[in-house]
Enzyme design. Structure first.
Site, mmCIF file in Angstrom:
data_model
loop_
_atom_site.group_PDB
_atom_site.id
_atom_site.type_symbol
_atom_site.label_atom_id
_atom_site.label_comp_id
_atom_site.label_asym_id
_atom_site.label_seq_id
_atom_site.Cartn_x
_atom_site.Cartn_y
_atom_site.Cartn_z
ATOM 1 N N HIS A 8 49.288 47.676 34.071
ATOM 2 C CA HIS A 8 51.177 47.176 33.383
ATOM 3 C C HIS A 8 50.202 46.765 33.047
ATOM 4 C CE1 HIS A 8 50.117 43.935 37.151
ATOM 5 N NE2 HIS A 8 51.082 43.680 35.789
ATOM 6 N N GLU A 136 45.859 39.148 33.631
ATOM 7 C CA GLU A 136 45.996 39.784 35.071
ATOM 8 C C GLU A 136 45.226 40.897 35.047
ATOM 9 O OE1 GLU A 136 49.288 40.693 36.678
ATOM 10 O OE2 GLU A 136 48.557 41.134 38.396
HETATM 11 CO CO CO Z 1 51.801 41.991 36.701
#
Ligand code: CO
Length: 149
Positions: A8, A136
């Site tokens: 994402h 991330e």
């Molecule tokens: Co995230």
């Protein structure tokens, strides 16, 4: 470390409600999850799914709105009042192996490995060590028991 798919892109927003209207009406998104609070990370979250030919497991937009006065997202929103791209998230097969890999390369890891919005272990890497991108890393979600028949 084996790099997995782009899971994402994290997008900060002052209003998830307004962003949902935007993704539906402007971008034509049809599958958007209900927002939920992640108080320990100081954010409200929801996911906009981009479909693939084979189903709904495409890359997501993770909408994040500051939650609470101490949210770490507040400083970002002060610099970017309209919101905007906040982080990118890549999957890996083994979160411990990935952490050791980045540590071995001298990359600063922000805090402990913890459970993220997808119920799978994650950690963040300092943007100044990652070509300017808050990055991330998340372990690829395992199929849930009820998904295995
Ligand atoms: Co995230």
């Amino acid at each position: 470390m084996k790099l997995g798919r782009l899971n994402h892109i994290g997008v900060a927003t002052p209003s998830i409600a307004d962003s949902i209207v935007y993704y539906r009406e402007v971008m034509g998104a049809t599958y958007i999850t209900d927002p939920f609070d992640l108080p320990e990370q100081g954010v409200k979250v929801c996911f906009v799914n981009t479909p693939t030919d084979s189903g709904m497991n495409g890359t997501q937009i993770e909408l994040i709105e500051p939650l609470g006065e101490t949210s770490t997202l507040r400083a970002f929103m002060e610099k970017n009042p309209l919101g905007g791209q906040h982080h990118v998230c890549y999957e890996v097969e083994d979160i411990g192996e990935a952490r050791a890999w980045f540590e071995g390369k001298g990359k600063r890891i922000l805090g402990p490995t913890r459970i993220g919005a997808h119920d799978t272990p994650i950690f963040f890497l300092h943007p100044k060590d990652m070509m300017g991108q808050l990055t991330e890393i998340m372990e690829t979600p395992k199929p849930k028991r009820e998904d295995i028949h």
